[in-house]
Design a protein around this motif. Structure first.
Motif, short mmCIF file in Angstrom:
data_model
loop_
_atom_site.label_atom_id
_atom_site.label_comp_id
_atom_site.label_asym_id
_atom_site.label_seq_id
_atom_site.Cartn_x
_atom_site.Cartn_y
_atom_site.Cartn_z
N VAL A 136 0.86 -1.18 0.00
CA VAL A 136 0.00 0.00 0.00
C VAL A 136 0.90 1.23 0.00
O VAL A 136 1.62 1.48 0.97
CB VAL A 136 -0.94 0.03 1.22
N CYS B 256 -3.50 -6.04 5.87
CA CYS B 256 -4.77 -5.46 5.45
C CYS B 256 -5.88 -6.50 5.54
O CYS B 256 -5.63 -7.70 5.68
CB CYS B 256 -4.70 -4.95 4.01
N PRO C 61 -6.16 -1.02 5.25
CA PRO C 61 -4.90 -1.28 5.97
C PRO C 61 -5.13 -1.34 7.48
O PRO C 61 -5.82 -0.49 8.05
CB PRO C 61 -4.01 -0.09 5.59
#
Length: 207
Positions: free
Chosen positions: A179, A186, A195
């Motif tokens: 991410v 996540c 997340p």
């Protein structure tokens, strides 16, 4: 309803009856939620009502034990831009105290839908919410003990604190993804990725 009539009510059942009449519903029979976001009544002060961190509602220092009353109160909750939470009817708005979040997510189910994994939550007041783009999950690391606290958007600006047993169910479904260039632990639901924490912190936090 006379100004500050809600404030003068001496018991939770009487308060519920006033709110039900003002909102044009009976609590037991109402199927939908009243349009509290469209109401703009005057502010009539605060009342001695508090929602504790475990989801228990108190009125005048006494727990409200009747779930239909709690459910009715929950349908006229609104959190405004000022960060305060109110009970709102078409004719009156009164402030209440929230220790953490107004709702608690007490149950979760996982199914497979068109967009893959779907997490559906039930709150302590009977809301059923599917986590996804319109109802995101957010995760906070809280306090010196770095406690993981997930929150689920329910409606308006109102959230549910995810109970600890349900939090463990979420974590079991977690996976590591990139991410914004960082390895994040996540969870997926309804086509969205939420997340939880950097993957590097997971092991330390779970000890």
């Amino acid at each position: 309803m006379a100004e500050a009539e809600i404030q003068q009510t001496g018991d939770a059942a009487g308060l519920a009856a006033l709110i039900a009449r003002a909102a044009g519903q009976t609590g037991e029979k109402a199927r939908g939620l009243p349009p509290v976001d469209r109401w703009n009544p005057p502010f009539c002060g605060d009342i001695d009502m508090e929602i504790r961190a475990d989801g228990t509602w108190f009125y005048l220092g006494t727990p409200i034990g009747r779930q239909p009353l709690v459910r009715l109160f929950s349908t006229v909750l609104r959190k405004d831009e000022d960060g305060h939470t109110y009970l709102v009817t078409p004719v009156e708005k009164v402030g209440i105290r929230i220790v953490d979040a107004p709702f608690v997510a007490v149950e979760m189910s996982m199914t497979q839908g068109e967009q893959g994994q779907l997490l559906t939550f039930r709150t302590n007041v009977g809301d059923v919410v599917e986590a996804g783009p319109e109802h995101p999950l957010r995760f906070v690391i809280h306090g010196e003990n770095r406690e993981l606290k997930p929150y689920l958007h329910v409606r308006g600006r109102l959230e549910a604190l995810v109970s600890r047993p349900v939090m463990y169910d979420i974590v079991e479904l977690g996976e590591t993804q990139q991410v914004d260039g960082t390895e994040m632990f996540c969870v997926r639901s309804g086509g969205a990725v939420f997340p939880i924490m950097p993957a590097a912190e997971l092991e330390a936090l779970s000890r």
